[in-house]
Design a protein around this motif. Structure first.
Motif, PDB file in Angstrom:
ATOM      1  N   GLY A  69      -5.595  18.352 -30.677  1.00 50.58           N
ATOM      2  CA  GLY A  69      -4.576  17.965 -31.645  1.00 50.58           C
ATOM      3  C   GLY A  69      -5.165  17.298 -32.871  1.00 50.58           C
ATOM      4  O   GLY A  69      -6.369  17.300 -33.081  1.00 50.58           O
ATOM      5  N   PHE A  70      -4.272  16.720 -33.654  1.00 48.46           N
ATOM      6  CA  PHE A  70      -4.637  16.163 -34.957  1.00 48.46           C
ATOM      7  C   PHE A  70      -4.537  14.647 -34.942  1.00 48.46           C
ATOM      8  O   PHE A  70      -3.599  14.083 -34.401  1.00 48.46           O
ATOM      9  CB  PHE A  70      -3.685  16.709 -36.029  1.00 48.46           C
ATOM     10  N   SER A  71      -5.508  14.009 -35.584  1.00 47.18           N
ATOM     11  CA  SER A  71      -5.500  12.548 -35.702  1.00 47.18           C
ATOM     12  C   SER A  71      -5.155  12.163 -37.134  1.00 47.18           C
ATOM     13  O   SER A  71      -5.261  12.974 -38.057  1.00 47.18           O
ATOM     14  CB  SER A  71      -6.870  11.983 -35.336  1.00 47.18           C
ATOM     15  N   GLN A  72      -4.788  10.914 -37.308  1.00 55.67           N
ATOM     16  CA  GLN A  72      -4.505  10.401 -38.653  1.00 55.67           C
ATOM     17  C   GLN A  72      -5.751  10.503 -39.521  1.00 55.67           C
ATOM     18  O   GLN A  72      -5.670  10.831 -40.704  1.00 55.67           O
ATOM     19  CB  GLN A  72      -4.018   8.953 -38.576  1.00 55.67           C
ATOM     20  N   ALA A  73      -6.922  10.253 -38.936  1.00 57.39           N
ATOM     21  CA  ALA A  73      -8.170  10.333 -39.701  1.00 57.39           C
ATOM     22  C   ALA A  73      -8.398  11.749 -40.222  1.00 57.39           C
ATOM     23  O   ALA A  73      -8.862  11.934 -41.354  1.00 57.39           O
ATOM     24  CB  ALA A  73      -9.347   9.885 -38.835  1.00 57.39           C
ATOM     25  N   GLN A  74      -8.074  12.758 -39.417  1.00 55.51           N
ATOM     26  CA  GLN A  74      -8.226  14.147 -39.858  1.00 55.51           C
ATOM     27  C   GLN A  74      -7.247  14.470 -40.986  1.00 55.51           C
ATOM     28  O   GLN A  74      -7.613  15.138 -41.955  1.00 55.51           O
ATOM     29  CB  GLN A  74      -8.023  15.113 -38.687  1.00 55.51           C
ATOM     30  N   VAL A  75      -6.019  14.010 -40.852  1.00 53.94           N
ATOM     31  CA  VAL A  75      -5.018  14.240 -41.910  1.00 53.94           C
ATOM     32  C   VAL A  75      -5.477  13.562 -43.202  1.00 53.94           C
ATOM     33  O   VAL A  75      -5.421  14.158 -44.278  1.00 53.94           O
ATOM     34  CB  VAL A  75      -3.615  13.744 -41.477  1.00 53.94           C
ATOM     35  N   ASP A  76      -5.962  12.334 -43.087  1.00 50.37           N
ATOM     36  CA  ASP A  76      -6.446  11.607 -44.269  1.00 50.37           C
ATOM     37  C   ASP A  76      -7.645  12.324 -44.901  1.00 50.37           C
ATOM     38  O   ASP A  76      -7.727  12.443 -46.131  1.00 50.37           O
ATOM     39  CB  ASP A  76      -6.845  10.172 -43.898  1.00 50.37           C
ATOM     40  N   ALA A  77      -8.576  12.799 -44.070  1.00 47.60           N
ATOM     41  CA  ALA A  77      -9.759  13.497 -44.585  1.00 47.60           C
ATOM     42  C   ALA A  77      -9.354  14.797 -45.279  1.00 47.60           C
ATOM     43  O   ALA A  77      -9.889  15.136 -46.345  1.00 47.60           O
ATOM     44  CB  ALA A  77     -10.747  13.772 -43.457  1.00 47.60           C
ATOM     45  N   MET A  78      -8.400  15.525 -44.697  1.00 47.23           N
ATOM     46  CA  MET A  78      -7.933  16.774 -45.316  1.00 47.23           C
ATOM     47  C   MET A  78      -7.228  16.479 -46.633  1.00 47.23           C
ATOM     48  O   MET A  78      -7.454  17.179 -47.625  1.00 47.23           O
ATOM     49  CB  MET A  78      -7.001  17.521 -44.353  1.00 47.23           C
ATOM     50  N   THR A  79      -6.406  15.446 -46.650  1.00 44.86           N
ATOM     51  CA  THR A  79      -5.718  15.055 -47.884  1.00 44.86           C
ATOM     52  C   THR A  79      -6.735  14.766 -48.985  1.00 44.86           C
ATOM     53  O   THR A  79      -6.609  15.265 -50.102  1.00 44.86           O
ATOM     54  CB  THR A  79      -4.818  13.819 -47.637  1.00 44.86           C
ATOM     55  N   GLN A  80      -7.755  13.992 -48.655  1.00 49.41           N
ATOM     56  CA  GLN A  80      -8.782  13.659 -49.644  1.00 49.41           C
ATOM     57  C   GLN A  80      -9.543  14.906 -50.091  1.00 49.41           C
ATOM     58  O   GLN A  80      -9.793  15.097 -51.279  1.00 49.41           O
ATOM     59  CB  GLN A  80      -9.748  12.625 -49.096  1.00 49.41           C
ATOM     60  N   ALA A  81      -9.890  15.771 -49.143  1.00 49.19           N
ATOM     61  CA  ALA A  81     -10.645  16.992 -49.475  1.00 49.19           C
ATOM     62  C   ALA A  81      -9.834  17.901 -50.391  1.00 49.19           C
ATOM     63  O   ALA A  81     -10.387  18.524 -51.302  1.00 49.19           O
ATOM     64  CB  ALA A  81     -11.039  17.729 -48.208  1.00 49.19           C
ATOM     65  N   LEU A  82      -8.542  17.970 -50.167  1.00 48.88           N
ATOM     66  CA  LEU A  82      -7.691  18.805 -51.015  1.00 48.88           C
ATOM     67  C   LEU A  82      -7.444  18.155 -52.371  1.00 48.88           C
ATOM     68  O   LEU A  82      -7.523  18.815 -53.406  1.00 48.88           O
ATOM     69  CB  LEU A  82      -6.347  19.076 -50.313  1.00 48.88           C
ATOM     70  N   ASP A  83      -7.153  16.863 -52.355  1.00 47.83           N
ATOM     71  CA  ASP A  83      -6.783  16.162 -53.591  1.00 47.83           C
ATOM     72  C   ASP A  83      -7.943  15.978 -54.561  1.00 47.83           C
ATOM     73  O   ASP A  83      -7.729  15.818 -55.758  1.00 47.83           O
ATOM     74  CB  ASP A  83      -6.172  14.795 -53.272  1.00 47.83           C
ATOM     75  N   THR A  84      -9.174  15.983 -54.056  1.00 48.40           N
ATOM     76  CA  THR A  84     -10.322  15.744 -54.936  1.00 48.40           C
ATOM     77  C   THR A  84     -11.022  17.031 -55.367  1.00 48.40           C
ATOM     78  O   THR A  84     -12.024  16.966 -56.083  1.00 48.40           O
ATOM     79  CB  THR A  84     -11.351  14.809 -54.260  1.00 48.40           C
ATOM     80  N   ALA A  85     -10.509  18.167 -54.939  1.00 50.23           N
ATOM     81  CA  ALA A  85     -11.115  19.446 -55.339  1.00 50.23           C
ATOM     82  C   ALA A  85     -10.701  19.791 -56.769  1.00 50.23           C
ATOM     83  O   ALA A  85      -9.546  19.623 -57.138  1.00 50.23           O
ATOM     84  CB  ALA A  85     -10.679  20.553 -54.390  1.00 50.23           C
TER      85      ALA A  85
END
Length: 142
Positions: A69-85
């Protein structure tokens, strides 16, 4: 092979080295690997994809997601990876599903409508039903 889930995000099953050139031709600026290393014997190692990506001038980020499953840390990391591209992003895993679900959770956290998220994922051939409750909660600020 690459499925467009939003204006700037593509999801894909496992990619090979040759897919990096295809990503570059599409203007992809970041590749996100959501597949844990050693998940299957036929898997191309993340470091080989990373080396090819960096050689092509594409940023590479690993955010492995297991079937647990998904953790908050993974969601946060994905958010950052998408938002900073600074352009389009390609996320991949074994089938593209975990990448799409993690994208959906990141977009929900950003406040996107659950219905819009589900619609975009469905248009790309992915079903967010397994995380729909979490999408609703994150979208509501939970």
């Amino acid at each position: 092979m690459f499925r467009q889930v939003s204006e700037s995000v593509f999801a894909s099953p496992q990619i090979g080295i040759e897919a990096v050139a295809e990503a570059k031709a599409l203007g992809i600026v970041r590749i996100i690997n959501n597949r844990p290393e050693g998940e299957s014997d036929d898997q191309i190692p993340g470091d080989a994809i990373e080396a090819a990506a960096r050689e092509a001038g594409i940023d590479y980020v690993a955010i492995p997601v297991t079937h647990a499953g998904f953790s908050q840390a993974q969601v946060d990391a994905m958010t950052q990876a998408l938002d900073t591209a600074d352009g389009p992003v390609l996320a991949y895993c074994r089938s593209g599903t975990r990448s799409t679900l993690l994208w959906a959770l990141a977009r929900a956290k950003a406040g996107d409508s659950p219905a819009v998220i589900a619609s975009k994922a469905a248009a790309a051939g992915y079903d967010v039903t397994p995380v729909r409750q979490l999408i609703e909660m994150l979208s509501a600020g939970g």
